[in-house]
Design a protein around this motif. Structure first.
Motif, mmCIF file in Angstrom:
data_model
loop_
_atom_site.group_PDB
_atom_site.id
_atom_site.type_symbol
_atom_site.label_atom_id
_atom_site.label_comp_id
_atom_site.label_asym_id
_atom_site.label_seq_id
_atom_site.Cartn_x
_atom_site.Cartn_y
_atom_site.Cartn_z
ATOM 1 N N LEU A 72 0.837 -1.195 0.000
ATOM 2 C CA LEU A 72 0.000 0.000 0.000
ATOM 3 C C LEU A 72 0.871 1.243 0.000
ATOM 4 C CD1 LEU A 72 -2.811 1.368 0.349
ATOM 5 C CD2 LEU A 72 -2.404 1.243 2.810
ATOM 6 N N GLU A 73 0.514 2.205 -0.832
ATOM 7 C CA GLU A 73 1.132 3.532 -0.817
ATOM 8 C C GLU A 73 0.035 4.564 -0.563
ATOM 9 O OE1 GLU A 73 4.052 4.422 -4.168
ATOM 10 O OE2 GLU A 73 2.874 2.729 -4.947
ATOM 11 N N GLU A 90 -6.041 9.370 -0.796
ATOM 12 C CA GLU A 90 -5.638 8.879 -2.111
ATOM 13 C C GLU A 90 -4.549 7.840 -1.908
ATOM 14 O OE1 GLU A 90 -4.035 10.482 -6.441
ATOM 15 O OE2 GLU A 90 -4.421 11.923 -4.823
ATOM 16 N N PHE A 91 -4.699 6.712 -2.583
ATOM 17 C CA PHE A 91 -3.751 5.619 -2.368
ATOM 18 C C PHE A 91 -3.538 4.825 -3.649
ATOM 19 C CE2 PHE A 91 -7.911 3.808 -1.695
ATOM 20 C CZ PHE A 91 -7.836 2.561 -2.300
ATOM 21 N N ARG A 105 -5.491 2.501 -8.117
ATOM 22 C CA ARG A 105 -5.333 3.848 -7.551
ATOM 23 C C ARG A 105 -6.729 4.420 -7.343
ATOM 24 N NH1 ARG A 105 -1.159 8.571 -9.265
ATOM 25 N NH2 ARG A 105 -1.968 10.154 -7.845
ATOM 26 N N GLU A 106 -6.936 5.022 -6.154
ATOM 27 C CA GLU A 106 -8.262 5.545 -5.818
ATOM 28 C C GLU A 106 -8.132 6.720 -4.864
ATOM 29 O OE1 GLU A 106 -11.421 2.647 -4.899
ATOM 30 O OE2 GLU A 106 -11.823 3.831 -3.100
ATOM 31 N N GLY A 121 -16.743 5.475 -0.368
ATOM 32 C CA GLY A 121 -16.475 4.973 -1.713
ATOM 33 C C GLY A 121 -15.494 5.858 -2.437
ATOM 34 N N PRO A 122 -15.263 5.565 -3.711
ATOM 35 C CA PRO A 122 -14.355 6.402 -4.504
ATOM 36 C C PRO A 122 -14.933 7.800 -4.658
ATOM 37 C CG PRO A 122 -14.925 4.378 -5.687
ATOM 38 C CD PRO A 122 -15.788 4.449 -4.474
ATOM 39 N N GLU A 123 -14.058 8.785 -4.638
ATOM 40 C CA GLU A 123 -14.490 10.167 -4.846
ATOM 41 C C GLU A 123 -15.040 10.292 -6.256
ATOM 42 O OE1 GLU A 123 -12.416 14.052 -3.346
ATOM 43 O OE2 GLU A 123 -11.487 13.417 -5.211
ATOM 44 N N ARG A 124 -16.107 11.009 -6.390
ATOM 45 C CA ARG A 124 -16.739 11.205 -7.686
ATOM 46 C C ARG A 124 -16.171 12.456 -8.347
ATOM 47 N NH1 ARG A 124 -18.213 6.366 -8.020
ATOM 48 N NH2 ARG A 124 -19.932 5.711 -6.723
#
Length: 129
Positions: A72-73, A90-91, A105-106, A121-124
Motif C-alpha cells: 500500500l502507498e 488517495e492511495f 489507484r483511488e 467509496g471512490p471520490e466522484r
C-alpha cells in the motif's frame, strides 16, 4: 500469524491493523483506509463490511481468493483527522493476480459518524462521471 502489518506502517500486525480488526476504533480516515487494505490482504470480509458506510455497502462482499494484496502507498490525505467529520485518502494498492502485478489507484471518501470512521467509496468527479 503475521508479524509485519500489511498496511506498510512498519509496526506488527497485532498492534496495528490487527487491533482495529479486533474492534478498536480507527482514529483517522487514513488509519481506517490502511486497516481496510490489511483486511483485504488477510481476507477479513466481515471487517470490510463493518467499516463500509451503510448507504454504499454492497449486499455481499466476497474477496477474490486469486488476488493477493501486496503493498500500500498512501499518496495524499485531505481532512480525515481527529476533529474532522469527513476525509479523503488517495492511495495506490498493489496486488498480484494470476501471477501478474498490478495496482489500483483511488481517492476514497470517508465520513465519521457517532465517533466511528466509515468508508463511503471512490471520490466522484465534479461532472458526476
Amino acid at each position: 500469524m503475521l508479524t509485519g502489518c500489511p498496511c506498510g506502517s512498519g509496526h506488527g500486525y497485532d498492534e496495528c491493523c490487527g487491533a482495529l480488526h479486533g474492534g478498536a476504533a480507527a482514529a483517522t480516515a487514513e488509519l481506517l483506509m490502511r486497516s481496510r487494505f490489511s483486511a483485504f490482504a488477510v481476507g477479513d470480509a466481515e471487517y470490510l463490511r463493518r467499516t463500509w458506510h451503510p448507504t454504499t455497502r454492497p449486499r455481499r462482499l466476497d474477496p477474490d481468493p486469486g488476488v493477493r494484496w501486496t503493498r500500500l502507498e498512501v499518496l495524499a490525505t485531505e481532512g480525515g483527522g481527529l476533529f474532522d467529520r469527513t476525509g479523503v485518502v488517495e492511495f495506490r494498492a498493489h496486488y498480484r493476480e494470476n501471477g501478474r502485478a498490478d495496482a489500483l489507484r483511488e481517492r476514497s471518501t470517508f465520513v465519521r459518524e457517532n465517533g466511528a470512521w466509515t468508508y463511503v467509496g471512490p471520490e466522484r468527479a465534479a461532472d458526476g462521471a
